[in-house]
Structures are given as C-alpha cells and as structure tokens.
Design an enzyme around this catalytic site. Structure first.
Site, PDB file in Angstrom:
ATOM      1  N   ASP A 185      18.836   2.861  -3.642  1.00  0.00           N
ATOM      2  CA  ASP A 185      19.987   2.406  -4.430  1.00  0.00           C
ATOM      3  C   ASP A 185      21.198   2.095  -3.574  1.00  0.00           C
ATOM      4  OD1 ASP A 185      20.254   5.336  -3.997  1.00  0.00           O
ATOM      5  OD2 ASP A 185      22.079   5.099  -5.189  1.00  0.00           O
ATOM      6  N   ASP A 195       0.820  -1.216   0.000  1.00  0.00           N
ATOM      7  CA  ASP A 195       0.000   0.000   0.000  1.00  0.00           C
ATOM      8  C   ASP A 195       0.849   1.258   0.000  1.00  0.00           C
ATOM      9  OD1 ASP A 195      -2.280  -1.589   0.150  1.00  0.00           O
ATOM     10  OD2 ASP A 195      -2.293  -1.555   2.350  1.00  0.00           O
ATOM     11  N   LYS A 205      19.015   8.097   7.152  1.00  0.00           N
ATOM     12  CA  LYS A 205      19.032   6.635   6.993  1.00  0.00           C
ATOM     13  C   LYS A 205      20.443   6.098   7.194  1.00  0.00           C
ATOM     14  CE  LYS A 205      17.547   7.536   2.937  1.00  0.00           C
ATOM     15  NZ  LYS A 205      17.170   7.486   1.504  1.00  0.00           N
TER      16      LYS A 205
END
Length: 299
Positions: free
Chosen positions: A241, A18, A216
């Site tokens: 990536d 979703d 991150k």
C-alpha cells in the site's frame, strides 16, 4: 499502470505469477480489522498452489508474535513465510556484520527487536526496559555496546534519545541501524509517525546517517527471500500500500508490483504525474480478488 477491475483481469493476474509477497498493515488488515474478503482472497491463492510470503517493516512484533496475530485474525500463515524488519535486523547483525559475542545491542524500540535478536543469540538491552520516567543524569557509557538499533517505539522518550546518543556520540565506530525508515504507519483509519520519523531527532543530533536501514525498500530482505526459496523474480509479485517502501522495494528487485488503495496511498497520488514511483498494477482492495471473481466463502 493498469487498474484491475474485472474478474477476467484478476484471474489472469493470479495465473501469471507463482509467488506473492505481501505487506500486511494496510493491505491485509488495519489494526485488528481484516479488510473485507481478504481471507477468501488469500485462500484462493493457496488453492491455486501459489507461494505466499509476508514482508513487513513493522518491527514491534517478532515473527512468532506475528504468527499469533495471523491465527487470531484467522488468516493462514506459517513461520517461514514471515519476514519482518526486526528479523532482517537480527539476521544482518549475525550473518553480515558477524556481531561479536562480547558486544551487545542497545534498542530503541519494542519487544519484536529484542525477541529476534535473542533468537539469533545476540545480547541486547533497553527497549521496553527503558519505558517510563527516567533521569538523564543516570546515563553513562557502556563499553560492551557494539550497536544501537532503532525501530518504531510508541513509548519513545528523551531519556531513550539521550542514551542512544551517548553510545553513538562517544564511540562513532559503533553501528547505528534502523529497522526501517517509514515516515508514517496506518492505524485506526489515520496515520501516525513511523520509525523513520522517530529516528530523525537522533540523526539530526548526531549529524550522522544510519549505517544500514534493514526494512523495505532496502533489498536485503528481498535478496534473502529470493535466495532462500529459489524464487524467480519474473514470476513474483510484491503487493503493498506504500509507494516509497513496498512498491519501490518490488520495483528495485525486478518484481511485478501491485498497489492496493486500502492503506497509505490514495489513487490521486498514485496517478499523479509528479509521483516518481509507479506500480505495475493497482486495485482498490486485495479482497477484490475474491469478491470480483466470485471466490468468497459462504457464510
């Protein structure tokens, strides 16, 4: 780890989730060049009612500036879909640290950090103001400094290092934050040193690790996104990536992960037995979701 190569695999993948969280550089674009069929693939997700979020470690731009870039590149995006490490840093200082109003932040970085701090009502200085030739003899301590924030800075200088070092060395209780720890970033078909590499000299000189790294694979951004929008991690996918940031970020948070091969990670590294970080799936390019399923828009 499965490679998605057929229309059946790609359509099944889209229907299984979703929510889709995207890295930007190396996934959607490189510099000012959008990868082939990315616009169409993004539109395909929106047509199917999928929720989309853009999660980037790039701290050089504010969310408003990122929104302008999306518009210029003709990719649909909305402000509340954009989460950058600069925004995460400002939110961390305001909501987690409760940064005092009588203190200010010294920035080694670019305008994205100062703009996000200003939006949260946090005073700052340095950044682009310290670009250009400066004398280290002019550096003095400032009692109002409560934190030093480092991000990617294409105009990094010895002066900036010395100024940040002075504030942190003289008062070890001051916060030392990194917007992200990326060692490199992709641009113009190559790699250049990232924010993590830029921070290394200061870390070495101080003999001190940062108090927090906001980008991150740290989970603060993901936790904020999941909570703010009531997202189910099991129905969500992180697309990126880089293995050590994007994919590790999603894996740690219990998301499905999809690695694209248009940025930092190459297929031989992805499949290497020595690679400890594995994506759930991988694909040559995110644009394949449009080109291989026949969803490209007519010229």
């Amino acid at each position: 780890m499965e490679k998605l190569t057929t229309a059946e695999q790609l359509n099944s993948f889209i229907d299984s989730y979703d929510n889709f969280l995207f890295d930007c550089d190396g996934v959607l674009w490189e510099g000012s060049n959008v990868f082939p069929n990315v616009r169409e693939a993004m539109q395909l997700l929106r047509t199917k009612g999928k929720r989309i979020f853009f999660v980037t470690n790039n701290s050089t731009k504010s969310r408003e500036a990122y929104l302008d870039k999306f518009k210029k590149l003709d990719i649909e995006a909305h402000l509340d879909e954009i989460f950058s490490s600069a925004f995460a840093t400002a939110a961390y200082l305001k909501n987690v640290v409760n940064f005092p109003a009588d203190k200010k932040v010294y920035i080694v970085g670019m305008s994205g950090i100062s703009e996000e701090l200003k939006a949260e009502g946090i005073r700052s200085f340095g950044g682009v103001e310290d670009d250009g030739a400066r004398s280290i003899d002019d550096i003095t301590d400032d009692p109002e400094v409560g934190a030093v924030v480092m991000g990617l800075d294409v105009n990094i200088s010895y002066y900036k290092y010395c100024k940040a070092f002075t504030f942190l060395h003289n008062h070890p209780e001051r916060l030392f934050l990194l917007t992200n720890a990326d060692s490199t970033f992709p641009t113009h078909g190559t790699l250049f040193p990232g924010a993590g590499a830029i921070a290394s000299p200061l870390i070495t000189a101080l003999e001190r690790k940062p108090d927090a790294i906001l980008g991150k694979p740290a989970q603060n951004m993901l936790e904020a996104i999941l909570a703010e929008y009531s997202l189910d991690p099991t129905k969500s996918c992180m697309i990126g990536d880089r293995l050590d940031t994007d994919i590790d970020f999603g894996n740690r948070g219990g998301l499905t992960t999809l690695c694209v091969l248009t940025g930092v990670t190459r297929e031989d590294k992805l499949l290497s037995d020595s690679n400890p970080i594995k994506a759930t799936f991988y694909v040559d390019s995110f644009g394949d979701f449009a080109s291989l399923t026949g969803s490209t828009l007519p010229n």
